[in-house]
Design a protein around this motif. Structure first.
Motif, PDB file in Angstrom:
ATOM      1  N   SER A  52       5.970  -9.954  -8.646  1.00 27.27           N
ATOM      2  CA  SER A  52       5.792  -8.743  -7.976  1.00 27.27           C
ATOM      3  C   SER A  52       5.490  -7.571  -9.003  1.00 27.27           C
ATOM      4  N   LYS A  94      -0.258 -13.849  -0.026  1.00 29.87           N
ATOM      5  CA  LYS A  94      -0.715 -12.356  -0.010  1.00 29.87           C
ATOM      6  C   LYS A  94      -1.151 -12.006  -1.456  1.00 29.87           C
ATOM      7  N   LEU A  95      -0.836 -13.054  -2.464  1.00 31.02           N
ATOM      8  CA  LEU A  95      -1.550 -12.929  -3.963  1.00 31.02           C
ATOM      9  C   LEU A  95      -3.125 -12.865  -3.642  1.00 31.02           C
ATOM     10  N   ASP A 141      -4.814 -12.322  -1.051  1.00 27.43           N
ATOM     11  CA  ASP A 141      -5.204 -11.156  -0.190  1.00 27.43           C
ATOM     12  C   ASP A 141      -5.624 -10.013  -1.364  1.00 27.43           C
ATOM     13  N   ILE A 142      -4.572 -10.027  -2.273  1.00 28.37           N
ATOM     14  CA  ILE A 142      -4.696  -8.868  -3.267  1.00 28.37           C
ATOM     15  C   ILE A 142      -6.028  -8.977  -4.029  1.00 28.37           C
ATOM     16  N   GLU A 181      -8.383 -11.267  -3.923  1.00 29.37           N
ATOM     17  CA  GLU A 181      -9.555 -10.882  -3.035  1.00 29.37           C
ATOM     18  C   GLU A 181     -10.333  -9.632  -2.837  1.00 29.37           C
ATOM     19  N   ASN A 182      -9.072  -8.531  -2.343  1.00 26.18           N
ATOM     20  CA  ASN A 182      -9.422  -7.093  -2.427  1.00 26.18           C
ATOM     21  C   ASN A 182     -10.091  -6.614  -3.660  1.00 26.18           C
ATOM     22  N   ARG A 188       4.310  -1.423   0.668  1.00 23.95           N
ATOM     23  CA  ARG A 188       5.707  -1.240   0.088  1.00 23.95           C
ATOM     24  C   ARG A 188       5.976   0.586   0.290  1.00 23.95           C
ATOM     25  N   ASN A 208      13.245  -7.280  -3.687  1.00 19.55           N
ATOM     26  CA  ASN A 208      12.661  -6.912  -4.930  1.00 19.55           C
ATOM     27  C   ASN A 208      11.651  -7.647  -5.344  1.00 19.55           C
ATOM     28  N   GLU A 209      11.052  -8.494  -4.516  1.00 26.08           N
ATOM     29  CA  GLU A 209      10.183  -9.605  -5.050  1.00 26.08           C
ATOM     30  C   GLU A 209       8.931  -9.430  -4.278  1.00 26.08           C
ATOM     31  N   LEU A 210       8.864  -8.271  -3.571  1.00 20.06           N
ATOM     32  CA  LEU A 210       7.635  -8.110  -2.608  1.00 20.06           C
ATOM     33  C   LEU A 210       6.224  -8.079  -3.102  1.00 20.06           C
ATOM     34  N   LEU A 211       5.345  -8.587  -2.668  1.00 25.95           N
ATOM     35  CA  LEU A 211       4.124  -8.443  -3.032  1.00 25.95           C
ATOM     36  C   LEU A 211       3.027  -7.721  -1.970  1.00 25.95           C
ATOM     37  N   ASP A 231      -0.199  -5.227  -0.362  1.00 22.16           N
ATOM     38  CA  ASP A 231      -1.586  -4.698  -0.341  1.00 22.16           C
ATOM     39  C   ASP A 231      -1.595  -3.264  -0.889  1.00 22.16           C
ATOM     40  N   PHE A 277     -10.624  -3.440   0.667  1.00 19.31           N
ATOM     41  CA  PHE A 277     -12.157  -3.953   0.809  1.00 19.31           C
ATOM     42  C   PHE A 277     -11.971  -5.310   1.372  1.00 19.31           C
ATOM     43  N   ARG A 278     -11.104  -5.740   1.590  1.00 17.55           N
ATOM     44  CA  ARG A 278     -11.135  -7.197   2.249  1.00 17.55           C
ATOM     45  C   ARG A 278     -11.649  -7.124   3.704  1.00 17.55           C
TER      46      ARG A 278
END
Lengths: 100, 334, 309
Positions: free
Chosen positions: B26, B52-53, B55-56, B58-59, C33, C58-61, C63, C117-118
């Motif tokens: 992260s 989610k990774l 998605d990120i 791809e974006n 976030r 703490n480990e959030l992914l 957009d 952009f997705r």
């Protein structure tokens, strides 16, 4: 404003791989894969695109013979109009010079 | 902190697999997003589909595909505007990387197009591009700027396309006439080569790396250090063994040994590349301090940014002239 | 930590997580976030987003990231101001700190408009009944948000009052059901039918007049994963005292207006073009004019039951 220099004997073509076309009612939505822009074409502009996609032609041929592709007498599609339609396609990057 | 940045850069170029520790992952992704290199990261990592990774990534890929398309199309339009004239501009930076399908160009964020033309062709190129819809930017259209650019700079005042709003910088040198660093652009132009089948040229691979180093360390492109470092890394990786060995000698030949020494130091320091010392030694203590503050996001990053801003101006012109220039800018803003 | 509904968490842990950028708002297709030290905004989030899914850790992914902060150190103490900071150098205009929740909402809109952009994004409200979606195109003063809020009370689910979010793989519309922003007279209108307990305090003297927000609903959050397909595109116009009026318009014109309203259509390129063309298949577009909310609802009912022409 023009896309660049041009000459009567330069030969031009449109590449169908460079665009996508979808019909919505009477309007053609043309997506240009090179520029990423969506263009709205009326029937005549679309006809010019089809005409140039059919094969390479010199600028001279394009302005004098486009009316035949439309199947109308020359007076109904004067050279100036054909030239303008061509220039519009040139401006948006949908024609390529392939000779001489 | 140096260790963290080394690790992040290794993830970014795919040298290390992504960390299993989700907290590190992260932190890495947040860093890549901040540094504007997510497009480059997305090009080398494998994200689990549906995550989610992914998605990120791809974006980021969709975003960078736009930059790539824009560069390719604008290059095509420049070629069109000069059709039949016999002028073959040299593509610089991003447009060259994309035209040559280099890894340095994949996923890289760009904003404008840079070309280099011989000074003798400058007038004709400017006229034809203006004919084709590129116009002087409103901010530099005033007489002072126009005169200033033409007299002192290495490029014409930027032109913006009236319809597409893209910006093109037409260079005739690599750095301003007033710059302390005076790279031999004529020698580099001599070694430039044609892109097959196109009326376009690019610098030789060695000169391409040298120019990138000049841009980063001689021209103040250090705002996004990670992005600059990745560029240098990929360009260096594209050199053959022989080109790598001859690099520093060439840098001396084209009077760009300072920036190239700094670039090679960065590659050793942050990517652990095994680069033999061909006499380049270390960059100055001061420059190393600045690079470290910026790259490692250290306590004095803000100070380093200010110092670099001053340095980039200082590198570009003598002090008296700098004072006059900044004074003029300040008055005009007031 | 796993994903939970925010109202199920102790308030203190939400406050802490917001201040320490350890909270991700997970709504529709986006994880954001949040980094919010400002107490007014924290309270706003706890109230308006109470039904939203969040994750703390703490480990959030994510957009996006959204920080609401003072524009500089000085403004932290003196004539306090606040700006939204979406993580890139966006030149946002500072707001007085009494309006800080607006900065949050504006910032979250910026995230979607400038960093997504997705999905192809169009500026419009979207509601749906079953899988049939209604796109309500934005025109200033058109009453997009009032109509959207009214339809929410009329058996429709909310996808978004601000963005039509088009999936570029399958041309369906995605839900991002944030609080609905209400301006001026719309505030009392919506309070009347949605209940004033569902509407936030009113922020006065904002750059756009008075603004309040309608709280997000559990049902919209729960249904957010269900896809919906566009069936009607509306261009509403509210005219005081006007008789209701419906005019069908050329779909190509409607499409052009949607494209013009999009911040990212051009960036996405071919996938956005293809998805938009698929979305338009079988869709009808109308301009509608009305003088009050009852009329606008009636028009929508008529249109939904009309046979395809």
């Amino acid at each position: 404003m023009t896309a660049g220099p041009n000459k009567e004997d330069w030969v031009w073509v449109s590449n169908p791989d460079h665009y996508l076309c979808r019909q919505v009612g009477d309007t053609s939505f043309v997506y240009n894969r090179l520029s990423g822009t969506t263009h709205i074409f009326n029937l005549v502009s679309k006809a010019m695109l089809d005409y140039l996609s059919a094969g390479p032609k010199s600028l001279r041929t394009i302005v004098t013979e486009f009316h035949m592709f439309l199947e109308v007498p020359a007076e109904e599609c004067p050279r100036g109009v054909a030239r303008r339609l061509f220039d519009e396609l040139d401006d948006i990057g949908l024609v390529q010079r392939v000779g001489p | 902190m140096k260790q963290e940045i080394q690790e992040f850069l290794a993830f970014a170029v795919g040298d290390l697999p992504l960390p299993a520790n989700t907290e590190t992952l992260s932190g890495f992704i947040a860093w890549a997003q901040r540094e504007h290199i997510m497009g480059q990261v997305a090009a080398v990592i494998d994200a689990e589909p549906g995550s989610k990774l992914s998605d990120i990534c791809e974006n980021a890929k969709l975003r960078s595909s736009y930059d790539r398309r824009m560069l390719t199309y604008e290059t095509d339009r420049i070629k069109r505007a000069l059709l039949g004239t016999g002028v073959e501009p040299i593509l610089l930076k991003g447009s060259a990387y994309v035209a040559e399908h280099l890894f340095a160009g994949v996923g890289r964020r760009v904003s404008d197009i840079d070309i280099l033309v011989e000074e003798s062709d400058l007038e004709q190129v400017e006229a034809l591009l203006k004919e084709a819809g590129w116009q002087p930017e409103a901010t530099t259209e005033n007489e002072y700027d126009q005169r200033y650019y033409r007299r002192w700079m290495h490029e014409l005042p930027p032109l913006r396309h009236a319809v597409r709003r893209t910006i093109i910088d037409i260079h005739h040198r690599l750095l301003p006439r007033t710059s302390r660093l005076n790279p031999d652009h004529l020698e580099m132009i001599k070694e430039a080569r044609a892109i097959e089948g196109e009326a376009l040229r690019v610098l030789s691979p060695t000169d391409r790396f040298i120019h990138s180093a000049i841009h980063v360390f001689g021209d103040g492109a250090m705002e996004t250090p990670a992005r600059s470092f990745l560029e240098l890394y990929y360009l260096y990786k594209d050199l053959s063994k022989a080109e790598g060995q001859a690099l520093y000698a060439r840098a001396i030949e084209v009077r760009s040994d300072g920036p190239v020494a700094a670039a090679l130091w960065v590659l050793r320091q942050y990517f652990g590349l095994d680069i033999a010392d061909e006499g380049q030694g270390l960059p100055s203590l001061r420059l190393r301090f600045l690079i470290r503050q910026l790259a490692e996001n250290r306590r004095y990053r803000r100070l380093a940014e200010i110092l670099l801003y001053i340095r980039s101006h200082y590198m570009r012109m003598p002090v008296r002239q700098l004072a006059r220039h900044l004074w003029h800018k300040a008055i005009r803003r007031a | 930590m796993t994903v939970v509904i925010m109202k199920d968490l102790p308030e203190a842990s939400v406050f802490n997580a917001l201040s320490e950028k350890r909270l991700a708002l997970k709504l529709g297709p986006f994880a954001t976030r949040l980094n919010i030290g400002d107490e007014l905004t924290q309270r706003f989030i706890l109230d308006m987003y109470q039904e939203a899914q969040v994750e703390i850790g703490n480990e959030l992914l994510c957009d996006f990231s959204m920080t609401v902060r003072p524009p500089n150190l000085y403004r932290r103490f003196f004539r306090k101001q606040i700006v939204p900071d979406p993580g890139f150098n966006f030149p946002a205009v500072p707001l007085p700190s009494a309006l800080s929740p607006l900065a949050l909402e504006m910032g979250l809109n910026l995230n979607v408009a400038l960093q997504c952009f997705r999905f192809a994004i169009f500026h419009a409200g979207v509601v749906a009944k079953g899988s049939e979606a209604l796109i309500i195109s934005a025109k200033s003063g058109g009453g997009k948000s009032t109509l959207t809020a009214a339809l929410m009370e009329d058996g429709f689910r909310l996808l978004s009052d601000e963005f039509a979010i088009l999936d570029i793989q399958d041309a369906t519309l995605k839900a991002y059901p944030r609080p609905v922003s209400l301006k001026n007279q719309a505030i009392d209108v919506v309070k009347a039918f949605a209940g004033s307990e569902n509407v936030s305090a009113t922020f006065t003297d904002t750059p756009k007049g008075n603004i309040a927000y309608r709280r997000i609903r559990a049902s919209d959050v729960a249904a957010a994963g269900q896809p919906a397909s566009a069936s009607i595109i509306l261009f509403p116009e509210f005219v005081e005292g006007a008789a209701p009026q419906i005019t069908q318009i050329d779909l190509a014109d409607a499409a052009m207006q949607l494209i013009a309203s999009s911040p990212n259509y051009q960036v996405i390129g071919e996938p956005a073009f293809t998805a938009l063309m698929v979305m338009l298949d079988g869709v009808q577009a109308f301009e509608i004019k009305y003088g009050n909310t009852e009329d606008s609802l009636e028009i929508v009912h008529d249109l939904l039951h009309r046979e395809p022409s």
